[in-house]
Scaffold this active site. Structure first.
Site, PDB file in Angstrom:
ATOM      1  CB  ILE A  79      -5.386   2.555  -1.923  1.00 34.87           C
ATOM      2  CG1 ILE A  79      -4.586   3.667  -2.595  1.00 34.87           C
ATOM      3  CG2 ILE A  79      -6.602   3.128  -1.201  1.00 34.87           C
ATOM      4  CD1 ILE A  79      -5.354   4.417  -3.673  1.00 34.87           C
ATOM      5  CB  THR A 113      -0.948   0.023   1.217  1.00 36.84           C
ATOM      6  OG1 THR A 113      -0.170   0.054   2.410  1.00 36.84           O
ATOM      7  CG2 THR A 113      -1.862  -1.190   1.223  1.00 36.84           C
ATOM      8  CG  ASP A 114      -0.859   4.729  -1.905  1.00 40.48           C
ATOM      9  OD1 ASP A 114      -1.655   4.646  -0.943  1.00 40.48           O
ATOM     10  OD2 ASP A 114      -1.222   5.061  -3.040  1.00 40.48           O
ATOM     11  CG  LEU A 115       2.677   7.997   2.108  1.00 44.85           C
ATOM     12  CD1 LEU A 115       3.234   9.369   1.783  1.00 44.85           C
ATOM     13  CD2 LEU A 115       3.027   7.604   3.527  1.00 44.85           C
TER      14      LEU A 115
END
Length: 132
Positions: free
Chosen positions: A19, A14-16
């Site tokens: 997601i 996931t990213d910041l």
């Protein structure tokens, strides 16, 4: 026939925003393709060692439809669309239950030692056409 491969979303995927990072969908479908080829009966390591042949991605057309999030259990589906002389066209998708999150059309090419296109060997063609 449709091949199905499950993958769990880990925190590292996931990213910041929490997601799945867009490039990780390409990793998910790569795993799905590898498992599809394996289930069809093609040993890619042996094919490379004995014949100097590998499958390389030539083109990916991707649609990001909905986000996946940490801990989702996803399914990657792979379907053979076309089997040409040296190319393989696949439709792949990533699903969360009945919800399609990602869709891609992937074109692979069979390449030899010099990285030029070569015909798909007859034995490999036969098992891929047979599907899973």
């Amino acid at each position: 026939m449709t091949h199905r491969f499950e993958v769990r979303v880990y925190y590292e995927d996931t990213d910041l925003a929490g997601i799945v990072y867009y490039a990780n969908y390409l990793k998910f479908i790569e795993r799905g393709r590898s498992e599809w080829v394996r289930v069809c009966g093609v040993d890619q390591a042996r094919l490379r060692a004995e014949q100097g042949i590998v499958f390389a991605v030539r083109r990916v057309e991707a649609d990001y439809l909905r986000p996946a999030v940490f801990d989702d259990l996803l399914a990657v589906t792979t379907e053979l669309v076309e089997l040409g002389g040296a190319k393989i066209v696949l439709d792949q998708a990533v699903w969360r239950g009945e919800e399609r999150l990602f869709a891609a059309r992937v074109v692979l090419v069979c390449v030899g030692a010099g990285m030029g296109a070569v015909r798909i060997p007859a034995g490999v063609r036969a098992v891929l056409q047979g599907g899973v």
